[in-house]
Design an enzyme around this catalytic site. Sequence first.
Site, mmCIF file in Angstrom:
data_model
loop_
_atom_site.group_PDB
_atom_site.id
_atom_site.type_symbol
_atom_site.label_atom_id
_atom_site.label_comp_id
_atom_site.label_asym_id
_atom_site.label_seq_id
_atom_site.Cartn_x
_atom_site.Cartn_y
_atom_site.Cartn_z
ATOM 1 N N SER A 209 26.666 17.389 21.082
ATOM 2 C CA SER A 209 27.181 18.061 21.623
ATOM 3 C C SER A 209 27.712 19.735 21.744
ATOM 4 C CB SER A 209 28.737 17.700 21.984
ATOM 5 O OG SER A 209 29.738 17.968 22.724
ATOM 6 N N ASP A 355 27.656 10.817 30.886
ATOM 7 C CA ASP A 355 28.074 12.374 30.634
ATOM 8 C C ASP A 355 29.096 13.011 31.023
ATOM 9 O OD1 ASP A 355 27.853 14.686 28.480
ATOM 10 O OD2 ASP A 355 26.985 14.377 27.762
ATOM 11 N N HIS A 388 29.785 10.771 26.755
ATOM 12 C CA HIS A 388 29.672 11.948 26.236
ATOM 13 C C HIS A 388 30.056 10.896 24.598
ATOM 14 C CE1 HIS A 388 28.970 15.882 24.953
ATOM 15 N NE2 HIS A 388 29.439 15.810 23.835
#
Length: 452
Positions: A209, A355, A388
């Site tokens: 991330s 995601d 995610h």
Amino acid sequence: MIMAFSTLSEILTAFVVFTIASGSPLPHRDVSKPPTKDPFYSHASGFKDASPGTILKHRTPPGELGDFGTIPLNLQSSHQIQYRTTNSQGNPDTAVTTVLVPEGGNMSRLVSYQDIQDASYLNCAPSYAIQVGSDSNNSLSKSSSIFEAGLLSQGYIVSIPDYQGTQAAFSSGIQAGQATLDSIRAVLSSSSITGISSKHVDVTMWGYSGGSIATGWAAEMQPSYAPELKIAGAAIGGTVVNLNNTIHTMNKSQYAGLGLAGLWGLYQGFPSPELEKLLDDETFLENRTELESPRSQCAGADFSQFDGKDVFKYFRNGEGILNSSPLREIIEKAGVMGKRDVPQIPLYFYKAKGDQVNSIDDNDALVKSYCDRGISSLEYVRSSIGDHTSESMVGSGGAVKFLKDRFNGVPPTQGCKTSDFWFMDLDWDNFKMFGNELVGAVKAMFGVPFKV
């Protein structure tokens, strides 16, 4: 099944709370000063004249380093190192990295772990957030300790750089990449401080991330910025490839506040009269205070404050703000991967197709760009389930196995390899690595040393 993955971190957190409640009293907590009030984070005298990666200051962290920011890690030693780096505009800057040394660890294996800060506020720096008793609300860094514990349980030295620098330049890939590479330079020269081998050290990188920004940009910048560094490989997950696209994708979602934090990070990383004028012209006086709140809070607060909001409504020109000069040029320069050198090190990408922070299409395009330009080794795993958040857990086992293989001299993938992953296709070697992360976290909970 997706819901089960999404709640795994919550289950672990609940287990932590239970362990604390039912176990022995915790040791005394030394509540350290936040970076904005701690002289250690101030520029060292003469830093501008030092070479990038030079160690300027070092100390034992004021507070114990903790799993989930709560339970002290049983380490052989820990260190904080301030080093010289270069900021987004090419000027001298300093940053701090935190080095964790497990008991009985392999002093010739180093993992540079780029943590998830995701905030344009210096007091959210991982070096402060992971100290037990700190007032930091950086829950992302605190929860990332499960990955750090997994690395420590493998006997690796772990370095966690505050790669956003003194300007908290969140989302600036230039800042993050250079600070990451300089942190590796600093740790490799820290033998007299950390005990790391002074002869030969194998180095790998890992980031997910927000940490993917630092890791990915470091991989692209290494050939030109730090060509002397020999890095065995980098694992990059939940990759934030294109800031403009990411802000649009996150808008009106639970992640909307991260878009504003990213813009403020660029504002702080590229200060100029032109950018200041653009923000003054584009914003409304009546909500400027709310708009600027990400500059003084961590990601969790940004999530709550801007959850589901249309962040473009804070600007007179709406989403056109991203295409206004000089912001457009800054985003193109510091917010889009794939425009610099082709990485010269083996790469392992992992990404969930669902995601909702950065579209997998961007990741696909980046991988294709590297492969078309002749990258020597790239493995790309696309998860057909999850999002995610869940991918940060589900994909981590494969990332750790990739790093372990690099350390053990296993030949990396030749050329490019892309695979789509379903849970029933689970690689049990990768699952074992994920299990080691959980074991590492449990060891930390009960104060067990990270012996190999």
